[in-house]
Design an enzyme around this catalytic site. Structure first.
Site: not given
Ligand code: GLN
Length: 544
Positions: A382, A516, A518
């Site tokens: 992410c 994600h 995970e």
């Molecule tokens: N801050 C980034 C976004 O909002 C990544 C978010 C995250 O890593 N969950 O896109």
């Protein structure tokens, strides 16, 4: 007939109520029953989505896009059953729904009260359809008995105990038996007080699950049983174990599942098949070597913030029969250009998990560069992916001012709010969003993988579905120069507009994912990306 198991906690928090609930679910499952686990959180936030990881730890995202308590992650990992939006509720959610109804006039002039309106809403949540094939619904009440916020929840489950009857409702209470070295004794008084508190609000626990660091003497078990009005066999020892995946087998050995079934008056239940838990425990306790993974993040002082990532790394270890030494590295210290990255020298893999905001971001980009230049396996998740793309844009593609609009105005917005480049009018989008909750791309989305890519090989398929939680995306307008510089976008949304995965073809293992992974990894079904990343780290460990 669906039966209900209510799990409450006493004495102190952090006794592992989530893991105890998850383990109980796993044991029933091992006996062939269908389970669903639910969590009732007494706090006033509508969901944990807006809470700082420092306060609340990780936010666990479900397939259907709910931002939930991290205990739902334990439930999924122990049972393999995917959680849903309808498996987590908070006081804030209940009040919001009730007040919305009140404003619409749905209560037809009635006075709205905690009993029955709030308690009825809690009961509706507990009793909501758990889906096909479910025999047991396990409901964990957050917090400890005696908390003011928890009272309506305890009252609701007390009522349910009455309404469902003892053959359909069982109460498990998790307590602590501290050992006082000066007295050389294990103390039962806190447990007695906790049960007294529970009984004062009308709940007589059926089973006491007692956390302790040493065996409970029989005399103490009998004492607890008589003071707390439970059968001696219902005082279950929950002694500390080496690893959380040892818990189901340990609780079974102490008779937890048998005792719960006996309270339900279920006779002749199948014996549990604990093969997969025994296999996992065997692998964890007999690793063939160890790899060191540097987890570079901003909340490294609160490991709960990276719960699922750390668990998924362990699963990757299980898949490769190796132990994982996770080194938590604060990315903020590397925001300072002059600070050497020597702490990364010995690691066999670098993982950069999700995150928000500018602080610590430069440090993560420096870690990405280190991994890229030094050929160290690197996994960007992410925010970790977005920052790795920005680093590559600056260093490889000559996009010198590459940035994310998460930091503010950007001349070269390689990462930007999705709407900024699809709708074009940044200001309008920004000001329209005054409600911070649920403004992200949340939940499961499909992606297509390029045929000749490392990720297609790792997944063994070309269509995948993974869970998302982010506001920003890699800007497709920069795909061409990035690809030309050797950054291969090997996974895209089915419409081809949203870059989901990138990899660096010349590198031993550098993959960034917008989602994600995970959240979907399980000990008995490690996520392929984590299994592959750890495999690369094992190779790396043999090189250095
Ligand atoms: N801050 C980034 C976004 O909002 C990544 C978010 C995250 O890593 N969950 O896109």
């Amino acid at each position: 007939m669906i039966r209900y198991i209510f799990i409450t906690g006493g004495v102190v928090s952090s006794l592992g109520k989530g893991i105890a609930s998850a383990a109980m679910g796993a044991l029933l499952q091992a006996r062939g029953y269908g389970v669903r686990l639910r969590k009732l959180d007494p706090y006033l936030n509508v969901d944990p989505g807006t809470m700082s990881p420092r306060q609340h730890g990780e936010v666990f995202v479900t397939d259907d896009g709910a931002e939930t308590d991290l205990d739902l992650g334990h439930y999924e990992r122990f049972t393999g059953v995917s959680a849903r939006r309808s498996d987590n509720i908070t006081t804030g959610q209940i009040y919001r729904d009730i007040l919305d109804k009140e404003r619409r006039g749905d209560f037809l002039g009635a006075t709205i009260q905690v009993i029955p309106h709030v308690t009825d809403a809690i009961k509706d949540f507990v009793l909501a359809d758990p889906g096909e094939g479910v025999d047991f619904v396990l409901c964990e009440i957050g917090g400890t008995v005696g908390d003011i916020e928890g009272l309506p929840f305890f009252e609701a489950i007390r009522q349910l105990g009455q309404e469902l009857g003892p053959e359909r409702a069982v109460f498990i209470h998790l307590t602590l038996l501290p050992y006082i070295p000066a007295a050389g004794e294990m103390k039962t008084k806190p447990t007695q007080h906790s049960v007294k508190e529970l009984r004062s609000i009308g709940i007589q626990p059926d089973v006491l699950l007692c956390r302790c660091d040493r065996p409970i003497p029989e005399t103490e078990k009998r004492k607890i049983a008589s003071f707390c009005n439970v059968r001696p066999t219902s005082v279950i020892e929950a002694r500390d174990v080496g690893h959380i995946y040892d818990v189901p087998a340990a609780y079974h050995a102490e008779g937890l599942d048998a005792e719960v079934l006996s309270h339900f008056r279920i006779e002749g239940a199948p014996r549990p098949d604990l093969t997969r838990w025994n296999e996992i425990a065997h692998t964890i306790h007999n690793p063939d070597g160890e790899v060191c993974i540097g987890l570079v993040g901003k909340y490294t002082d609160v490991p709960d913030a990276y719960k699922s990532v750390m668990e998924a790394l362990d699963h990757g270890g299980i898949a490769n029969q190796v132990g994982i030494d996770i080194r938590l590295i604060d990315s903020e210290q590397f925001d300072d250009e002059h600070r050497p990255l020597d702490i990364l020298e010995g690691v066999h893999g670098i993982i950069m998990p999700g995150g928000f905001g500018e602080r610590g971001a430069r440090g993560k980009m420096r870690a990405a560069r280190f991994a890229r230049e030094r050929a160290v396996p690197c996994f960007g998740i992410c925010y970790g992916m977005q920052l790795s793309v920005i680093e590559a844009a600056r260093s490889l593609a000559g996009i010198d001012l590459a940035s994310t609009t998460e930091f503010g105005e950007a001349d070269q917005p390689v990462v930007a709010l999705m709407e900024e480049w699809t709708r074009g009018n940044v200001k309008e989008v920004r000001t329209a969003k005054t409600d911070k909750g649920g403004t992200m791309r949340l939940g499961a989305y499909p992606a297509r993988l390029t045929q000749a890519s490392k990720v297609a090989e790792i997944y063994g398929q070309r269509e995948i579905s993974e869970r998302h939680r982010h506001r920003y995306e890699v800007n497709v307008e920069y795909l061409e120069p990035l690809e030309a510089a050797g950054v291969h976008f090997s996974g895209m949304s089915p419409d081809g507009k949203l870059p989901e995965i990138f990899e660096l073809p010349g590198h031993p293992w550098f993959i960034g994912v917008q989602f994600h992974p995970e959240l979907k990894s399980r000990p008995f079904d490690p996520h392929p990306l984590f299994a592959s990343f750890i495999k690369a780290a094992v190779t790396q460990s043999r090189l250095v």
